[in-house]
Design an enzyme around this catalytic site. Structure first.
Site, PDB file in Angstrom:
ATOM      1  N   LYS A  53      52.852 -29.591 -12.852  1.00  0.00           N
ATOM      2  CA  LYS A  53      51.389 -29.692 -12.863  1.00  0.00           C
ATOM      3  C   LYS A  53      50.798 -28.587 -13.728  1.00  0.00           C
ATOM      4  O   LYS A  53      49.828 -28.814 -14.465  1.00  0.00           O
ATOM      5  CB  LYS A  53      50.841 -29.612 -11.425  1.00  0.00           C
ATOM      6  CG  LYS A  53      51.095 -30.886 -10.636  1.00  0.00           C
ATOM      7  CD  LYS A  53      50.506 -30.813  -9.222  1.00  0.00           C
ATOM      8  CE  LYS A  53      50.751 -32.104  -8.457  1.00  0.00           C
ATOM      9  NZ  LYS A  53      50.244 -32.089  -7.079  1.00  0.00           N
ATOM     10  N   GLU A  94      61.913 -34.189  -1.362  1.00  0.00           N
ATOM     11  CA  GLU A  94      61.096 -32.966  -1.378  1.00  0.00           C
ATOM     12  C   GLU A  94      61.552 -31.931  -0.361  1.00  0.00           C
ATOM     13  O   GLU A  94      61.568 -30.740  -0.654  1.00  0.00           O
ATOM     14  CB  GLU A  94      59.625 -33.313  -1.153  1.00  0.00           C
ATOM     15  CG  GLU A  94      59.038 -34.111  -2.301  1.00  0.00           C
ATOM     16  CD  GLU A  94      57.536 -34.257  -2.192  1.00  0.00           C
ATOM     17  OE1 GLU A  94      56.827 -33.250  -2.135  1.00  0.00           O
ATOM     18  OE2 GLU A  94      57.066 -35.419  -2.149  1.00  0.00           O
ATOM     19  N   HIS A 112      69.655 -60.220  -3.944  1.00  0.00           N
ATOM     20  CA  HIS A 112      69.705 -61.004  -5.178  1.00  0.00           C
ATOM     21  C   HIS A 112      70.112 -60.163  -6.380  1.00  0.00           C
ATOM     22  O   HIS A 112      70.067 -60.639  -7.501  1.00  0.00           O
ATOM     23  CB  HIS A 112      68.344 -61.672  -5.415  1.00  0.00           C
ATOM     24  CG  HIS A 112      67.983 -62.620  -4.308  1.00  0.00           C
ATOM     25  ND1 HIS A 112      68.357 -63.943  -4.286  1.00  0.00           N
ATOM     26  CD2 HIS A 112      67.335 -62.406  -3.129  1.00  0.00           C
ATOM     27  CE1 HIS A 112      67.923 -64.522  -3.173  1.00  0.00           C
ATOM     28  NE2 HIS A 112      67.309 -63.597  -2.449  1.00  0.00           N
TER      29      HIS A 112
END
Ligand code: PA5
Length: 328
Positions: free
Chosen positions: A323, A213, A229
């Site tokens: 948004k 950001e 792993h």
């Protein structure tokens, strides 16, 4: 000084504000559930790490509604949203209220504050500011104080005070030094953060989000021991491209178990040729101070990376645009 640098400098005062603010009484609950997204959701990550240090359970929910277990478990729900208007968080509050769970709200304003007034929900208003991620001390502090009010965690005030002291001393020079060195090694590269337990996991998520950001750049994070792993194999092919394009920062804590430290050392050796830009340790005594000691370095680093890319760290236009589009 840029605006974002000025905001980072307010972090100690934010933590002290949270230590001193009056907090509503909440009914006792066996565990905590924090609802929040993005810069506000980080308050939940902090609460998870803080509670883990006290052998207590707080879960952070970064999604719509509630996790499936919540209605039966009856946690203290804390909804945290800087704007008070985040649709995922609002939907969780509505679901929690419909299930008659204990819900407290912390926000600067918006629909959540209006809802708290209308419905008589416990409310802790935090001071306004330009960006949620620059209010981490307010939001995390308010969340911790609310969880303590519900009996989920204890001793939040001394922890916030210690965190403020540690961040203040880091802001006097050491944080800038460490972040400058890292910025030299990371500029122009994709940053990968490696953490381990709850504190460095929360910090790794914060660094990633701040580089996204503030720095307007991609970044990712992984945790020991799981990364040993799978991800450790992923550096094998196209090694030349990885060497030129990416760089890794290890975030470390003195409480990392000995086997984790051994793994980190061995992993660094096995990643021979991949740039490890630094291994940054926490400072301070308590878990909250240690977490915020990494937050302040990552915050400054993200601003330095923004400056080197010649981008403004403050606005997040694409988040606002999305948004807006979701409302159409
Ligand atoms: O940094 C941002 O702007 C975002 O990550 C927001 O924090 C996120 O979209 C949630 O908004 P709010 O913090 O207002 O609930």
């Amino acid at each position: 000084m840029s605006l974002m640098r000025d905001l980072i400098a307010t972090l100690p005062d934010q933590l002290l504000w949270a230590a001193g603010v009056a907090v509503p009484d909440l009914p006792p609950a066996p565990e905590g559930l924090v609802l929040g997204m993005g810069g506000s959701g980080f308050a939940g990550d902090v609460a998870v790490a803080f509670a883990a240090g006290q052998m207590r359970r707080v879960t952070v929910h970064k999604d719509y509604g509630l996790p499936g277990w919540a209605v039966a478990a009856r946690p203290a729900v804390v909804a945290v949203s800087h704007s008070g208007n985040t649709e995922e968080t609002l939907s969780g509050v509505e679901a929690a209220a419909a299930a008659a769970l204990s819900v407290a709200i912390t926000a600067t304003g918006g629909a959540l504050v209006a809802l708290a007034h209308e419905s008589g929900l416990p409310l802790l208003v935090v001071p306004p500011g330009p960006q949620p991620r620059a209010a981490a001390g307010y939001l995390a502090g308010a969340t911790l104080r609310l969880l303590e009010s519900a009996g989920v965690v204890t001793a939040t005030v001394p922890a916030l005070e210690e965190a403020a002291t540690v961040v203040t001393s880091l802001l006097e020079g050491p944080a800038e030094e460490v972040s400058q060195e890292l910025a030299d090694a990371l500029a122009g590269r994709i940053v990968i953060l490696y953490g381990a337990g709850p504190i460095t996991a929360a910090a790794a998520g914060r660094w990633k989000a701040q580089i996204n950001e503030n720095g307007k750049a991609p970044a990712w994070w992984s945790l020991f021991p799981e990364l040993d792993h799978n991800e450790i194999v992923g550096w094998g092919a196209n090694a030349a491209a990885h060497r030129d394009v990416m760089a890794v920062v290890f975030l470390e804590d003195p409480d990392d178990p000995p086997r984790i430290r051994v793994r980190a050392d061995l992993t660094a050796r096995l990643m021979d040729g991949i740039r490890i830009a630094g291994r940054v340790g926490t400072r301070g005594a308590g878990p909250l101070a240690r977490l915020f000691s990494l937050v302040v370095v990552g915050d400054l680093l993200s601003v330095l990376l923004a400056e080197r890319s010649d981008v403004d760290p403050v606005p997040v236009e694409v988040i606002e645009k999305l948004k807006g589009m979701l409302k159409e």
